[in-house]
Scaffold this active site. Structure first.
Site, PDB file in Angstrom:
ATOM      1  N   LYS A 194       0.854  -1.189   0.000  1.00  0.00           N
ATOM      2  CA  LYS A 194       0.000   0.000   0.000  1.00  0.00           C
ATOM      3  C   LYS A 194       0.881   1.227   0.000  1.00  0.00           C
ATOM      4  O   LYS A 194       1.823   1.322   0.804  1.00  0.00           O
ATOM      5  CB  LYS A 194      -0.933   0.026   1.206  1.00  0.00           C
ATOM      6  CG  LYS A 194      -1.851   1.239   1.201  1.00  0.00           C
ATOM      7  CD  LYS A 194      -2.951   1.141   2.249  1.00  0.00           C
ATOM      8  CE  LYS A 194      -2.470   1.560   3.614  1.00  0.00           C
ATOM      9  NZ  LYS A 194      -3.590   1.661   4.583  1.00  0.00           N
ATOM     10  N   LYS A 198      -9.541  -0.374  11.196  1.00  0.00           N
ATOM     11  CA  LYS A 198      -8.546  -0.193  12.253  1.00  0.00           C
ATOM     12  C   LYS A 198      -9.263  -0.346  13.596  1.00  0.00           C
ATOM     13  O   LYS A 198      -9.958   0.577  14.037  1.00  0.00           O
ATOM     14  CB  LYS A 198      -7.902   1.188  12.159  1.00  0.00           C
ATOM     15  CG  LYS A 198      -7.134   1.455  10.871  1.00  0.00           C
ATOM     16  CD  LYS A 198      -6.479   2.834  10.925  1.00  0.00           C
ATOM     17  CE  LYS A 198      -5.638   3.104   9.675  1.00  0.00           C
ATOM     18  NZ  LYS A 198      -6.483   3.356   8.492  1.00  0.00           N
TER      19      LYS A 198
END
Length: 1696
Positions: free
Chosen positions: A1169, A1278
């Protein structure tokens, strides 16, 4: 001798008021020679404006005495209300009130005046009208009144139907008369507001001048009298309240003993009269037959202040809800006032027995109709026909009947069936002869099977015309066979037979129909010509012997039922065995089947509340679809296992579900699997309770059959059995039910299209309390039973539900399940609507709708009913057959033609033809809108929901698969965690023995990507906390809390919450249900810790959940992964790999970024990423991505993350530039989340959600609904940002159901946090694989999760590193979840990384001696913490509190603040020492004295200034001290407090009320006082808090009641000087804190803010902080939010 006939009457006609020109009133005064002395007490105002001359007179049996205005208002406003526990009957309610009065009588209040009110909830069968009608004509107690609360249909005919809700009152506690001044100006009565459901209410009349002694009354504008009844029954929709009021004033009205004496007179009369039985109504109301209607009766709240005028025109224009046009009041033995309580013309009863009856047929028909009305049967369903003309004419002509006609006898009969279901009494059906009678058969069968009463009057040819070929003549003898409870065949009418035959036949028939077993009764009525009103002489001798009957309104034969007490007491001996079984049960369950009477629903609910067994509820019980006042998170005393039918799809659950005692309330059960489960529990004890003798035992397993009402049975069990249920059995079921409910709810909600299960859920969610549901058979009732919502917010006022003390509110539900046919459903539902007098929502299928389209003709008649909504689920055929085995074995063409019966009929056109409103819906939004609007309009509406059989089949199959899998998973988790107990699987509660935390600080290789940039070359560090949670067996769990810049919280904020949580958590317990992650953590946080889950910072909650889950895993010697999913490793053998996606923070050139990427690929990473939008121009990012793709090749997965930093145009430019780079997705490309879907559609580049989820503060699913678009390819979760594993699992499940990738990502947590996230990621991967398997989809390849942040850490928090490595077998960098589990379980901290650990803050306790004038105080002080600058924060509690209330908050902020809490005098450990011999010598404890004591304590504890934080009473003291002693106060936070009262009248009233409260506190004790104190509306929110009982128990520890009472009295805001003017000179910074739900103090705070802001320039306008999810007691209801407010206040003032 009937006094109503012999007494002459004077009719006083008054001119009508301005707005009621169509009405007239008559007040009837009977001439008699003596008068009782009734009381007309109640209601007064005083002000400086011109007032009426007002006086208060006492109740009957006493002398007339007058109170002045001020004294009267004081008396009424001292009222103290005490809520008593709900009961099973009105009789029990009266006994409870009697006991409460006896308790008060045994310990009489010492004060010379006062007012007490006792109230409790009673079942709906207690009818105010019936109770009023049962009062003896020779009553010695007055006033007696009935007031109808029905404003839509307040006619006499509505009374005859017996459905009218209203108020009954007897006796007068206190009443008021008012007259205008000579000036003639209109009076103003300031104590007025529309009456609330549970407040003290006054009733009376406006513009009437009354003279009781002279028995005269005249219209007088401005005059009034109102009274508060001594005993009152108020019917409020499905709940009725019984209340009693006692008022006294020694000096001017009566003593306490005298008021008790008059109350007992009222009570004795009320106690021995009936509140049930519709037969009483007709005969009792005849006393008003000559009265004409004129005025209105008013009902007003006698305790509130609003300043409105008590004037007829004002009330009618502004507050129509307080004016009522249907009432009757007997004010004395010679004076009555009535309106709309009698027919508008004389009855035609006399004509029945005169030559005006044209023929014998008419006579007999009239007798039958008259006798029916006397028995309470006033609803007639008439089919047109010639032979039935005499019956039709008699019914239509009778003034008491309500008649409805329909051309279709089948629809008509079903209509009568529905009416009886709703009203619990039979309707009368009149038909002609022949097939008209046969058409009644389907409804008769249903009525027989459902035990529903019905009276059928079928006209017939005379015997000589039967079987001889006469037209329309068939054999109607015993036409309905065994389905009729009894058949009566009358002879053709003749004057040779006594007419008594007709009356006794009707009496017997109605008795049979309404006696157990209830059912249809058939009376065949042959008539000879003439059928119409043709004249034909008849001999009057046939009516001889009816003189007594003609002179009254009673039925000819009265059937006297046996006394309940006798029959039930005999039953007790037979009940012993059953009661012993119930008491001895280990795994008992209650099963609530079909329950049709609301009293039975009430009784079942009371039984469940007492027994505390798990309850399986059928949709027809009324308790499957419930409404709650409290949050869905609140732990309910009653465990309703709503999802059992779904759970039993699991083989594991089905094998485990073995109850040893099953008590079934109500006979029929909708769910097939539940019936099978009961059968499989055999040979357990199965006890069936119902009020009919029907067998209802298809599996032949019943061991005990009890025929009784449910209330009777419940009463027996409640009195004899103690609650005793195995907690583990109950919690295991709770965990299973929670999982199935969550899974089915999320799956139904996640489907984009409108599905039939979604309809089943939504119809109930939009239904208002007080409405009712009627379900069609086949799919609608099954879907509602399985998928209906099990928690919906109650729409009743919170104060009403809390006063009722009911755990939930039911919804009246019914269906035609006797024979379960699909015929007659519309007709039945319309009848049900008439009978129950509620708004009814009918849910049915299209085939059922078409089967009864003639019912639409009945729908057009809005006779005596409220609007209806009919939801038709139109799937163009009979979808029920798709759920049966036949669907998979027969050709589709045969299914379509002979089973589905597919059609193309236009429902819209049918509705148009019948003139009924039609709405067609195709989407969820359209459905919700249609349901919401249609149920609030005043028209009937048909909502057609379009569906499709094949789609419905597929969705139901998938839904069953998912819930079965969820059930298996829940069983797997719970059973494996509870294997420690070999006797029975079930959850175990673990006690938390210790919680502490450590602050760590470790160096990073580079700044986190969330930081502003990397230009600074100074070292970067990561700081956070490690939570250590120890259980009582020594097991330890770890969690990490490490907020970043992207968090709303910082380290200081986090530590405050951690310090608070340590105090809150230690000593609490955790359960094995927590790993289910289906609301279990939120429920635990709320119920066990008393904290709103949303008030915990996301990072803190994540760390807490991590610690709890790892502690549970440690206790079982397992891993966090295996706790979440015990079979997680099975899909891939012993290996549990989790691939890791690398991370690049792209600030360098494209070549630099590509070099880093190629290096990572060389290390083995297969997914990368890259952070973008770091540069100004997207072109640079385009170049970087293109270069990376060129460098790493096509096989590497590339993702990019823009972090919402691009505008829409910039993001589109980037997407166009990287089209050929094969990006897996881009995270958050645009700065406006509303543009995400638009971006997907325009660019075609897949998008992943990240910040969109992180920023959600409530249920994330509400936000995610917008992103079901296929272009949204993934969600990045998250856990540390979204708020823990539970929220993360919720989002992940949504993504999986929508076919989206779920990527778990770290927020730069250390290896400790990563080890938990890795296991969680593996859990989600396994869960997703299972879902793909269920949907027969190809398993997805491994998902690379966002844990590449580990490479940022130069130092580690743990002593050992986490084993992240390259796996050559998979060709990628990964970590094994099993290794991560061992790592977390054996975790040891790196001591070099630990900065400090939490220490237990000691709370010091000491006494400070303080002397004031005439008294000495020993003040108890609590202290903790130290301050660097010598400052201190001093906390003051509210009335009844102690300094200990503040300890959790003090501990939270004491790391940098010296915190002091003081027990105010009379509270806790503070003692008062006074110099005197008796209580009268006690010193004054005014606010001046309190401020003086506080000032001296502050001087003793610190030399410097202090910050004052006061709550409620402590807030007033804090504000007073800050204003008067500003030299000692640095700043003050005022929590739920104000400057006092300005108005002198209001001050006087409040002073009197607080004095009376203080007296009650001292004389009746704390327990009694607390019942009344917390009954006030101010505490509505607190009473819903899970720790309310704990709070009350703390309050019960006070010992010095005299000083406590003295504080309440002397510190009353009625005595405290108003501080509003002082605010202008305030020199101390203030902050005002109020609860979101505290309407009163929110308004005060805003006014204070405005006043100070406009009139005080020295300190500025104070900030008003509104604490969410809290009422008045904010520090108890939402302590974390209060901590944040306190900290911010201290910081802000220091900075300024």
């Amino acid at each position: 001798m009937n006094s109503r006939i012999l007494n002459s009457q004077i009719n006083l006609h008054f001119p009508p008021p301005q707005l009621q020109l169509h009405q007239k009133t008559i007040i009837t005064i009977n001439k008699r020679t003596h008068f009782l002395k009734p009381a007309f007490p109640s209601f007064i105002c005083f002000s400086n404006r011109q007032n009426p001359i007002s006086k208060v007179v006492r109740s009957s049996m006493g002398k007339y005495r007058v109170l002045d205005d001020k004294e009267a208002a004081l008396l009424v406003n001292t009222c103290i209300t005490r809520n008593l526990a709900p009961v099973l009957s009105l009789e029990q309610g009266l006994e409870a009130i009697k006991a409460a009065v006896e308790e008060l009588k045994a310990n009489p209040p010492p004060c010379s005046s006062g007012m007490y009110r006792f109230q409790l909830a009673v079942p709906p069968s207690a009818k105010a009208l019936n109770w009023f009608c049962s009062q003896p004509e020779s009553s010695k107690v007055f006033p007696l009144f009935f007031l109808s609360s029905d404003k839509e249909n307040s006619t006499y005919e509505s009374l005859s139907l017996g459905r009218t809700r209203g108020v009954f009152g007897i006796g007068s506690a206190v009443s008021f008369k008012g007259s205008p001044h000579a000036s003639g100006k209109c009076n103003s009565l300031l104590r007025y507001l529309p009456a609330e459901s549970t407040s003290s209410k006054a009733y009376g009349f406006l513009d009437i001048e009354l003279d009781i002694k002279m028995s005269t009354v005249e219209r007088q504008t401005g005059s009034y009298y109102v009274f508060i009844p001594q005993i009152e029954l108020d019917e409020f929709e499905d709940i009725s309240f019984l209340s009693a009021t006692l008022a006294w004033d020694d000096s001017s009205m009566c003593t306490f003993s005298e008021t008790v004496h008059t109350f007992e007179s009222s009570f004795d009369q009320a106690r021995y009269t009936s509140a049930s039985g519709s037969q009483l109504i007709y005969s009792s109301l005849l006393m008003f037959k000559n009265a004409e209607n004129h005025r209105q009766m008013v009902r007003v709240n006698s305790l509130l202040v609003d300043g409105k005028k008590l004037e007829a025109s004002t009330l009618e224009l502004e507050d129509a809800s307080s004016c009522f046009s249907q009432f009757s009041a007997r004010l004395s033995s010679t004076l009555s006032i009535a309106n709309n309580m009698h027919p508008g013309h004389e009855t035609n009863k006399v004509n029945y027995f005169s030559q005006d009856s044209p023929n014998i047929n008419a006579l007999w028909a009239s007798l039958m109709v008259e006798e029916c009305t006397r028995l309470g049967l006033t609803y007639f369903c008439i089919a047109p026909g010639s032979r039935s003309s005499p019956l039709t004419i008699a019914a239509a002509s009778h003034p008491l009947t309500t008649c409805i006609a329909c051309i279709d006898e089948r629809s008509l009969a079903f209509h009568a069936l529905g009416y009886a279901k709703g009203s619990q009494k039979p309707a009368v059906v009149i038909t002609s002869s022949g097939t008209a009678v046969s058409n009644l058969f389907p409804a008769v069968v249903e009525a027989s099977q459902s035990f529903v009463p019905m009276l059928l009057l079928t006209a017939d040819r005379p015997p000589e015309l039967v079987d001889v070929g006469a037209n329309q003549a068939i054999n109607q003898i015993n036409h309905f066979g065994t389905f009729s409870r009894q058949f009566f065949s009358l002879p053709p009418p003749t004057d040779e037979i006594s007419a008594r035959l007709v009356l006794t036949t009707i009496d017997c028939a109605v008795h049979k129909a309404t006696s157990s077993p209830n059912g249809p009764i058939h009376i065949n009525c042959p008539f000879r010509e003439p059928l119409a009103n043709s004249l034909k002489n008849w001999n009057r001798k046939c009516v001889s012997g009816l003189d007594a009957w003609m002179s009254n309104a009673e039925p000819f034969t009265r059937y006297i039922p046996p006394q309940k007490s006798l029959s039930w007491s005999d039953m007790y001996s037979h009940m012993n065995e059953v009661l012993e079984l119930i008491q001895g049960a280990n795994n008992g369950i209650l099963v609530f089947g079909s329950i049709h009477k609301e009293d039975d629903m009430w009784g079942a609910l009371m039984l469940a509340k007492h027994l505390l067994w798990p309850v399986v509820v059928d949709v027809q019980s009324g308790l499957r679809l419930r409404k709650y006042l409290s949050s869905f998170l609140n732990r309910k005393d009653i465990l309703f296992v709503d999802q059992l039918d779904q759970l039993l799809q699991s083989d594991s659950v089905r094998a485990w579900m073995k109850a040893d005692v099953i008590v079934q309330i109500g006979s029929r059960i909708t769910g097939r699997r539940i019936s099978e489960m009961i059968k499989q529990c055999c040979p357990s004890s199965r006890i069936l309770v119902d009020d009919h003798p029907g067998r209802h035992d298809p599996s032949h397993i019943m061991t005990h059959r009890i025929q009784s009402t449910i209330s009777q049975f419940s009463d027996s069990v409640i009195k004899s059995c103690k609650p005793d249920v195995r907690k583990r059995w109950k919690e295991f079921l709770q965990g299973l039910d929670m999982m199935a409910a969550s899974e089915s709810s999320s799956f139904i909600s996640s489907e984009k299209s409108l599905t039939e299960p979604y309809v089943a859920r939504k119809i109930f969610e939009t239904l208002r309390c007080g409405s009712a549901l009627f379900f069609g058979n086949s799919m609608p009732i099954r879907d509602a039973d399985m998928y209906g919502s099990n928690w919906v917010q109650c729409t009743h006022p919170a104060s009403l539900m809390l006063s009722a003390d009911l755990p939930c509110h039911w919804v009246h539900v019914t269906a035609n399940r006797g024979a379960s046919g699909i015929d007659g459903l519309i007709s039945s539902a319309v009848g049900f609507s008439v009978g129950c007098n509620k708004r009814v929502l009918l849910v049915m299928g299209d085939v059922s709708f078409l089967h009864d389209t003639n019912g639409l003709a009945l729908l057009r008649h809005r006779t005596s009913r409220k609007p209806m909504v009919i939801v038709v689920v139109n799937n163009r055929g009979g979808a029920i057959f798709s759920q049966l085995p036949v669907a998979s074995t027969i050709d589709r063409n045969i299914m379509d033609q002979f089973f589905y019966t597919s059609h193309n009929v236009s429902i819209r056109h049918l509705c148009l033809a019948h003139g009924v409103k039609h709405v067609q819906v195709q989407t969820k939004t359209e459905l919700q809108h249609a349901l919401f609007t249609s149920q609030r309009e005043d028209v009937d509406c048909i909502v057609e929901v379009e569906s499709e059989i094949e789609t419905n089949i597929a969705f139901h199959n998938n839904l069953r698969s998912f819930t079965r899998q969820a059930s298996d998973h829940a069983y797997d988790v719970l059973s494996k965690l509870s294997m420690a107990d070999s006797t029975s699987p079930g959850p175990i509660d673990y006690k938390i023995s210790k919680v502490d935390y450590s602050l760590y600080r470790v160096q990073l290789n580079a700044p986190p990507t969330s930081s502003s940039g990397n230009s600074n070359n100074s070292p970067s560090y990561r700081e956070g906390f490690v939570i250590s949670l120890s259980l009582d067996d020594g097991s330890v769990g770890f969690g990490e809390v490490a907020p970043l810049e992207i968090h709303k919280e910082n380290l200081l904020d986090v530590e405050e919450q951690l310090r608070f949580l340590i105090h809150a958590i230690e000593g609490n317990t955790i359960s094995d249900n927590l790993p289910l992650l289906k609301g279990s953590f939120s429920s635990w946080i709320w119920n066990n810790l008393g904290i709103p889950p949303g008030s915990i910072f996301p990072s803190v909650r994540c760390g807490l959940e991590m610690a709890v889950l790892s502690a549970i895993a440690s206790r079982h010697g397992s891993s966090l992964l295996n706790v979440l999913h015990p079979s997680a490793g099975e899909l891939s053998g012993s290996s549990s790999p989790v691939q890791i996606c690398a991370l690049i923070d792209s600030y360098g050139s494209p070549m630099d970024t590509a070099f880093v990427a190629s290096t990572l690929v060389a290390e083995g990473f297969t997914a990368i990423k890259i952070k973008v939008a770091r540069r100004e121009d997207p072109s640079e990012d385009i170049a970087a991505i293109q270069e990376v793709r060129r460098k790493v090749g096509k096989n590497i997965v590339l993702r990019v993350d823009a972090n919402r930093k691009w505008t829409y145009d910039a993001a589109v430019k980037f997407a166009c530039g990287v089209k050929e780079c094969c990006l897996q997705y881009i995270e958050e490309p645009v700065d406006n989340e509303d543009d995400i879907v638009k971006f997907c559609e325009e660019t075609g580049l897949p998008v992943a959600l990240d910040e969109t989820i992180n920023y959600v503060t409530e249920n994330p699913l509400h936000v995610l609904q917008k992103y079901g678009h296929s272009g949204v390819a993934a969600v990045v979760i998250k856990p540390g940002v979204i708020g823990g594993f539970e929220n993360a699992a919720l989002v992940a499940r949504w993504a999986q159901q929508h076919g989206k990738m779920t990527v778990v990502s770290a927020a730069f947590e250390s290896a400790l946090g990563l080890s938990a996230y890795i296991q969680f990621a593996r859990y989600l991967d396994v869960q997703n694989a299972e879902m793909q398997s269920l949907m027969n989809k190809k398993p997805q390849s491994f998902t690379a999760h966002g844990f590449g942040t580990y490479k940022w850490f130069k130092e580690e928090v743990t002593a050992e590193p986490l084993n992240i490595h390259y796996n050559p077998q998979h060709g990628s960098v990964e970590v094994d979840a099993a290794d991560a589990g061992h790592f977390l379980q054996k975790c040891r901290l790196n001591h070099e990384a630990v900065v400090r650990t939490s220490d237990e803050e000691e709370v010091k306790e000491y006494q400070i001696a303080v002397d004031t004038e005439g008294a000495s105080f020993s003040i108890h002080v609590l202290e903790t913490g130290e301050s660097n600058d010598g400052s201190a924060v001093v906390f003051l509690h509210g009335f009844l509190g102690t300094g200990g209330d503040w300890i959790p908050i003090m501990k939270a902020i004491s790391s940098s603040t010296r915190c002091i809490a003081i027990d105010l005098p009379g509270h806790g450990g503070s003692k008062l020492q006074y110099h005197g011999d008796n209580d009268s010598d006690r010193p004054n404890l005014s606010i001046d004295v309190m401020a003086d004591v506080l000032h001296k304590v502050l001087n003793n504890v610190t030399r410097g200034k202090v910050t004052l934080i006061g709550y409620s009473m402590g807030a007033r003291i804090s504000l007073y001290t800050a204003l008067k002693c500003s030299e000692k106060i640095e700043r003050a936070m005022i929590i739920s407090g104000g400057p006092g009262l300005v108005d002198n009248d209001a001050r006087t009233i409040r002073k009197a009320k607080d004095d009376f409260r203080a007296s009650a506190l001292v004389s009746n004790g704390l327990e009694f006082f607390l019942d009344t104190w917390y009954a006030e509306e101010l505490w509505t929110s607190l009473r819903s808090h899970p720790h309310f009982k704990q709070t009350v128990n703390k309050r019960l520890k006070h010992e010095d009641l005299h000083t406590l009472g003295k504080v309440l009295s002397d510190l009353s805001i009625g005595r405290q000087p108003s501080l509003w003017e002082d605010l202008k000179q305030c020199k101390v910074p203030l902050q005002l804190v109020v609860g979101e739900k505290d309407v009163k103090f929110k308004a005060i705070a805003v006014e204070m803010q405005t006043r100070i802001g406009h009139e005080n320039s020295s300190v500025g306008s104070p900030l008003v902080i509104e604490i969410p999810s809290a009422g008045h007691a904010v520090h108890v209801e939402n302590p974390l939010a209060v901590i944040s407010a306190i900290t911010q206040f201290i910081k802000t003032v220091k900075i300024s």
